[in-house]
Design a protein around this motif. Sequence first.
Motif, mmCIF file in Angstrom:
data_model
loop_
_atom_site.group_PDB
_atom_site.id
_atom_site.type_symbol
_atom_site.label_atom_id
_atom_site.label_comp_id
_atom_site.label_asym_id
_atom_site.label_seq_id
_atom_site.Cartn_x
_atom_site.Cartn_y
_atom_site.Cartn_z
ATOM 1 N N GLN A 9 0.946 -1.265 -0.174
ATOM 2 C CA GLN A 9 0.156 0.123 -0.389
ATOM 3 C C GLN A 9 1.026 1.440 -0.075
ATOM 4 N N MET A 10 0.912 1.810 -1.305
ATOM 5 C CA MET A 10 1.543 2.903 -1.142
ATOM 6 C C MET A 10 0.915 4.002 -2.149
ATOM 7 N N PRO A 11 1.017 5.187 -1.866
ATOM 8 C CA PRO A 11 0.162 6.311 -2.811
ATOM 9 C C PRO A 11 0.919 6.243 -4.190
ATOM 10 N N GLY A 12 -0.137 6.686 -5.216
ATOM 11 C CA GLY A 12 0.439 6.627 -6.567
ATOM 12 C C GLY A 12 0.338 5.139 -7.001
ATOM 13 N N MET A 13 1.459 4.875 -7.533
ATOM 14 C CA MET A 13 1.702 3.445 -7.968
ATOM 15 C C MET A 13 1.814 2.278 -6.571
ATOM 16 N N ASN A 14 1.033 1.646 -6.857
ATOM 17 C CA ASN A 14 0.943 0.536 -5.292
ATOM 18 C C ASN A 14 2.086 -0.481 -5.738
ATOM 19 N N GLY A 15 2.228 -1.364 -4.938
ATOM 20 C CA GLY A 15 3.162 -2.665 -4.766
ATOM 21 C C GLY A 15 2.654 -3.411 -5.932
ATOM 22 N N PHE A 16 1.746 -3.857 -6.123
ATOM 23 C CA PHE A 16 1.248 -4.722 -7.145
ATOM 24 C C PHE A 16 1.354 -4.181 -8.576
ATOM 25 N N GLU A 17 1.107 -2.911 -8.817
ATOM 26 C CA GLU A 17 1.484 -2.382 -10.120
ATOM 27 C C GLU A 17 3.053 -2.258 -10.276
#
Length: 415
Positions: free
Chosen positions: A65-73
């Motif tokens: 869970q990160m703002p903008g591009m998340n870990g999965f992306e």
Amino acid sequence: MLSTATMPHEVLSKLLLVDDLPENLFALEALVRGEGRQVFQAGSAEQALGLLLEHEFALALIDVQMPGMNGFELAEMMRGTERTRHIPLIFVSAAGREMNYAFKGYESGAVDFLQKPLDTHAVRSKVNVFVDLYRHRKALDREMQALAAAHRQQEELVQELRCAQAELERAVRMRDDFMSMVSHELRTPLHTLYLEAQVRKLHLDRGNLATFAPDRLAAMVARDQHQIRNMVRLIDDMLDVTRLRRGALSIQPKPADLADLARRVVDGMAQQAEAANAFIRLHVLPSEDTRVEGVWDAFRIEQVLTNLLTNAMRYGGGGQIEVSVALRDGMAELSVRDHGPGIAPEDQERIFEQFERSADGRQHAAGLGLGLYITREIVRRHGGDVMVESALGEGALFRVRLPRVPPEAEGGPRS
């Protein structure tokens, strides 16, 4: 077994930590850092992509869970790029333990999924496993590269040995051919002398002294001299080739006149030319009184002209042989032209090699095929060059160009 040069512990392992919270990065780095490891931190997926383009990582630990591009992306992008698709990914998440999160992580290419708060022992154990795998893989890659390089070197060595073997076989063939030619060429004058001696002994035994009258005796001596001269020339050629191979052919430049030198050789070979049904004509340009002076080894340059004239008499088919001496563009030029069958273009370089002869389809010609080779080497040692201009059916022109002062002439005798 891995060689000492590629032991896994010597491989530097780079680890990538991706989390938008600095305190999480700080805590995670404290868990994963160790000897032989270099840790890189990225506060966003975009920053992580930049690092991925610059470095090769053994493992990436990515917050989901990160703002903008998340870990999965970020994982999807890494899996779509050849450079990064093989990097092991471990997802880290503070979310609940819902199965769909873990499944989504594995579908994105993750090798493991860690829940916060992190289990210190579990994190270190998992990281150690992947770091060890990376190090062993890199060590194996290096070992394979070393084996491939050794294989290439072995192939190159085998090829060199094959070339050496071919060259040795060629040298053996040349030696055998050379000995065969020497035996043949020396046998001819020796056999002639032997037969002459047998005939003379027969006349002496029978008391037939009229056979040795002065006019006949002179002809006998001339024939003997001709055969002896042929043998001496063959031996001299063999000795010169030996000296050339050792770099010991003596060149002693002194002031000389090329026109006078050419006259001496032409006069000395007049009878030999007559015996070959040929006539040698000398031209000195621009006039017969012209002096073509320079610093040369007169004996060796006479040898050059003698070889060219002998070649013209052997292959020129009789008739007129023209010798020209001139000064052109500051260089002394000596040329010999015959009007024989000529030399095919594909043979014009070959005939200057050892034991080679012009392939004009005629019967065996006398000599060892060394004259033009010796001629070229003598001319080169004077700083000059020799070339042939010919076409089939149009005769041949051999042209020698010599600098008037050869290189290093002022240094005295040279080898």
